[in-house]
Design an enzyme around this catalytic site. Structure first.
Site, mmCIF file in Angstrom:
data_model
loop_
_atom_site.group_PDB
_atom_site.id
_atom_site.type_symbol
_atom_site.label_atom_id
_atom_site.label_comp_id
_atom_site.label_asym_id
_atom_site.label_seq_id
_atom_site.Cartn_x
_atom_site.Cartn_y
_atom_site.Cartn_z
ATOM 1 C CE LYS A 1 -15.452 -3.608 -9.042
ATOM 2 N NZ LYS A 1 -16.540 -3.258 -8.257
ATOM 3 C CE LYS B 1 -3.961 -2.073 0.249
ATOM 4 N NZ LYS B 1 -4.751 -2.310 -0.893
ATOM 5 C CE LYS C 1 -6.857 -13.748 -8.426
ATOM 6 N NZ LYS C 1 -7.177 -14.312 -7.130
HETATM 7 P P1 AMP Z 1 -11.921 -10.090 -4.661
HETATM 8 O O1 AMP Z 1 -12.860 -9.888 -5.779
HETATM 9 O O2 AMP Z 1 -10.504 -9.916 -5.033
HETATM 10 O O3 AMP Z 1 -12.316 -9.340 -3.414
HETATM 11 O O4 AMP Z 1 -12.026 -11.618 -4.260
HETATM 12 C C1 AMP Z 1 -13.065 -12.151 -3.506
HETATM 13 C C2 AMP Z 1 -12.940 -13.647 -3.453
HETATM 14 O O5 AMP Z 1 -13.092 -14.214 -4.748
HETATM 15 C C3 AMP Z 1 -11.596 -14.157 -2.929
HETATM 16 O O6 AMP Z 1 -11.838 -15.297 -2.127
HETATM 17 C C4 AMP Z 1 -10.844 -14.529 -4.170
HETATM 18 O O7 AMP Z 1 -9.922 -15.564 -3.946
HETATM 19 C C5 AMP Z 1 -11.968 -15.007 -5.085
HETATM 20 N N1 AMP Z 1 -11.596 -14.755 -6.485
HETATM 21 C C6 AMP Z 1 -11.531 -13.529 -7.093
HETATM 22 N N2 AMP Z 1 -11.184 -13.664 -8.379
HETATM 23 C C7 AMP Z 1 -11.007 -14.991 -8.613
HETATM 24 C C8 AMP Z 1 -10.655 -15.780 -9.750
HETATM 25 N N3 AMP Z 1 -10.435 -15.216 -10.933
HETATM 26 N N4 AMP Z 1 -10.568 -17.123 -9.610
HETATM 27 C C9 AMP Z 1 -10.811 -17.710 -8.419
HETATM 28 N N5 AMP Z 1 -11.153 -17.041 -7.312
HETATM 29 C C10 AMP Z 1 -11.269 -15.700 -7.389
#
Ligand code: AMP
Length: 332
Positions: A197, A111, A194
């Site tokens: 957003k 950060k 991966k």
């Molecule tokens: P985030 O959107 O980064 O806050 O992720 C929220 C949850 O979704 C976390 O547990 C991540 O590990 C899971 N997650 C986000 N993107 C992926 C992805 N492309 N593949 C698998 N898990 C994901």
């Protein structure tokens, strides 16, 4: 029954990666564990969201998790700021968290680099709040990705330090939840890593978007020049499309396209059409449910209230003991 705690960042709409990587695990956990899932709205204050954005995002993820099958009767799905015991324990635990160790946390170092102009004290003590989220329910397990392992280690350290300081065996040591089988990694549509957003326009397929938007994104997904000779290996872009197919298409359908790639007869346009339609078969009913839930204020209120009551019951039990242990004894 063993206790699991996991946080949800209120970052707005959920995509396929969130569904396969997080929501599906939560659905399994709520059947088998004493589960606490919280929407981390206090954590998100470190980024200074406007009140409207903050509330809108919390509402969106609450509605989406409910629509995807989290059941307020089976788990405690709650909003972090609904549980004031969390901020109370955070205050106490901050007294025993040291500047050096907080500065060494990988997320803080990150950060400092990425948001130079907003290095606030909340960022420094972020690991303390994360530890409190877990310790306050005396969790046995926390599902964590690789990047969160250091936070879990710090949680154990803070809990153990409290135990040693007051000579008690109060906080258990939470362990990383080990999933049977591989952790799913859902690839994005832009061919780079991966699905996320922040992966740029068109990278993520969201549940709460219209069919045509999803179709367009998939039709624009990155491919390559096509197989140049029989049985050539898949490029990263094509491997990603096959990975996505494996999540939503019948096995025989995937095999049909694998074979077509191998004998060079594959047409990426057909492959993407198939992927889009099978993806929409999964998404459409969930999206309808998300829209119903989002419009149902009474249901959202009821679900949030049940979650808050469950979480507060557990948190206040912990806090009654913590106050005693610390020496906050009532004179009245
Ligand atoms: P985030 O959107 O980064 O806050 O992720 C929220 C949850 O979704 C976390 O547990 C991540 O590990 C899971 N997650 C986000 N993107 C992926 C992805 N492309 N593949 C698998 N898990 C994901």
């Amino acid at each position: 029954m063993q206790t699991v705690v996991s946080g949800i960042r209120p970052t707005g709409k959920l995509h396929l990666g969130n569904y396969f990587g997080a929501v599906k695990n939560f659905l399994m956990m709520q059947e088998n564990y004493n589960s606490y899932f919280f929407i981390a709205d206090i954590h998100s204050l470190t980024t200074h969201p406007t009140p409207e954005d903050l509330h809108g995002s919390v509402r969106q993820v609450l509605a989406e998790y409910l629509a995807m099958g989290l059941d307020p009767e089976k788990c405690a799905l709650f909003i972090q700021s609904d549980v004031p015991e969390i901020t109370e324990l955070y205050t106490y635990m901050n007294m025993n968290a040291y500047l050096g160790e907080l500065e060494r946390s990988a997320s803080f170092k990150d950060k400092i680099r990425t948001q130079k102009n907003n290095v606030n004290a909340g960022l420094l003590t972020y690991p303390v709040l994360m530890a409190v989220d877990i310790l306050i329910h005396k969790a046995d397990f926390v599902p964590v990705g690789k990047d969160q392992e250091q936070h879990l280690e710090m949680t154990r350290q803070f809990g153990n330090r409290f135990n040693r300081m007051y000579d008690v065996e109060f906080f258990p040591e939470p362990q990383a939840f080990s999933f049977t089988g591989e952790l799913v990694k859902v690839p994005g549509l832009t061919g780079q890593g991966k699905m996320s957003k922040s992966g740029g326009a068109g990278d993520a397929v969201f549940f709460d978007e219209d069919d045509d938007v999803t179709r367009k994104k998939i039709m624009r997904a990155k491919t390559d020049a096509g197989p140049q000779e029989p049985n050539s290996p898949h490029s990263e872009e094509i491997a990603n499309l096959f990975d996505l197919m494996r999540l939503v298409c019948e096995e025989s359908v995937v095999q049909q396209y694998v074979d077509a790639y191998a004998d060079c007869s594959i047409r990426y346009g057909d492959m993407k059409k198939q992927l889009a339609e099978d993806m929409l078969t999964l998404i459409a009913p969930i999206r309808e449910r998300i829209r119903e839930v989002k419009a149902d204020d009474a249901y959202l209120a009821k679900a949030a209230k049940i979650g808050a009551e469950k979480a507060r019951e557990s948190a206040s039990r912990t806090m009654r003991e913590v106050r005693e242990i610390i020496g906050f004894k009532k004179f009245y």
